[in-house]
Design a protein around this motif. Sequence first.
Motif, PDB file in Angstrom:
ATOM      1  N   GLN A  61      55.242-105.947  15.344  1.00 28.25           N
ATOM      2  CA  GLN A  61      54.835-106.523  14.281  1.00 28.25           C
ATOM      3  C   GLN A  61      53.639-105.877  14.043  1.00 28.25           C
ATOM      4  O   GLN A  61      52.905-105.016  14.775  1.00 28.25           O
ATOM      5  CB  GLN A  61      54.502-108.176  15.093  1.00 28.25           C
ATOM      6  N   THR A  71      51.273-114.198  17.005  1.00 25.49           N
ATOM      7  CA  THR A  71      52.064-114.489  18.147  1.00 25.49           C
ATOM      8  C   THR A  71      51.356-114.698  19.457  1.00 25.49           C
ATOM      9  O   THR A  71      51.748-115.774  20.293  1.00 25.49           O
ATOM     10  CB  THR A  71      53.017-113.100  18.453  1.00 25.49           C
ATOM     11  N   MET A 117      58.351-113.376  24.109  1.00 24.34           N
ATOM     12  CA  MET A 117      57.371-113.149  22.757  1.00 24.34           C
ATOM     13  C   MET A 117      56.780-111.663  22.666  1.00 24.34           C
ATOM     14  O   MET A 117      56.563-111.115  21.538  1.00 24.34           O
ATOM     15  CB  MET A 117      56.124-113.960  23.230  1.00 24.34           C
ATOM     16  N   THR A 166      51.842-117.968  21.640  1.00 22.48           N
ATOM     17  CA  THR A 166      52.182-117.991  22.916  1.00 22.48           C
ATOM     18  C   THR A 166      51.366-118.755  23.860  1.00 22.48           C
ATOM     19  O   THR A 166      51.566-119.541  24.869  1.00 22.48           O
ATOM     20  CB  THR A 166      52.501-116.645  23.403  1.00 22.48           C
ATOM     21  N   SER A 201      59.218-109.522  20.820  1.00 21.45           N
ATOM     22  CA  SER A 201      59.089-109.753  19.226  1.00 21.45           C
ATOM     23  C   SER A 201      57.976-109.072  18.757  1.00 21.45           C
ATOM     24  O   SER A 201      57.853-108.484  17.645  1.00 21.45           O
ATOM     25  CB  SER A 201      59.096-111.270  19.053  1.00 21.45           C
ATOM     26  N   ALA A 202      56.623-109.086  19.481  1.00 20.51           N
ATOM     27  CA  ALA A 202      55.543-108.741  19.068  1.00 20.51           C
ATOM     28  C   ALA A 202      55.422-107.277  18.827  1.00 20.51           C
ATOM     29  O   ALA A 202      54.678-106.774  18.303  1.00 20.51           O
ATOM     30  CB  ALA A 202      54.298-109.353  19.826  1.00 20.51           C
TER      31      ALA A 202
END
Length: 221
Positions: A190, A198, A183, A202, A186-187
């Motif tokens: 962002q 997120t 995660m 999570t 991915s963040a």
Amino acid sequence: MNDTTALPAPAAERLARGPQGRRAVISREELIAAAMSLLGPTRSVSTLSLREVARAAGIAPNSFYRHFKDIDELAIALIELAGSSLRRIFSEARQRVSRERSVVRTSLEVFMEQLNSEAGYLDLLLREGKVGSDAFKQAVEKQLVFFEDELMNDLLRLEALNGHKLHRADVVARAITRLVFVMGASAASQSAQAQVDTLEQTALMLKMILMGARTLAVTES
């Protein structure tokens, strides 16, 4: 006069640096710090060159070999530094957790802080674990296992504090660590608001993992 400590600071510094303004002596830690300063959010350790690192450290290229046999060995040292530094930060945060403070929330908030930290340790681990060479990926994997072991011990301590038991705490720690790093990757790219979203998603996932492990522990007791 050979004692440079007796010289005025500028003169002592010139003698210590030697010809062409290069430093005559540098520590392993200073060389690692110089390499770390060259990295950025989108730059892998695999792109570092020996001459570039030597220039940033202010040493002659040959002086590099006093501490590392090649640039790959330095890169792995960077990954180890990032891992040990982050483990210390997370461990200190978890030590402050009490009955009133969730280990999940505390860990995730620290994770997000480190994701946006200028130190760049978390960026380095996330990046090299994803796009690094096999050797670098193995070095990151080693650090993740260290994270899992330390998290497992803290989870057992904190769950006992709250009167809970966990089924397979080792698997729980592994699931949490792997999920958070996925995660986090991915963040990293962002916006601030998306990172908050997120984090909340999570946190819910991690609570589900913990609740499931608690339920299994009760069922099998």
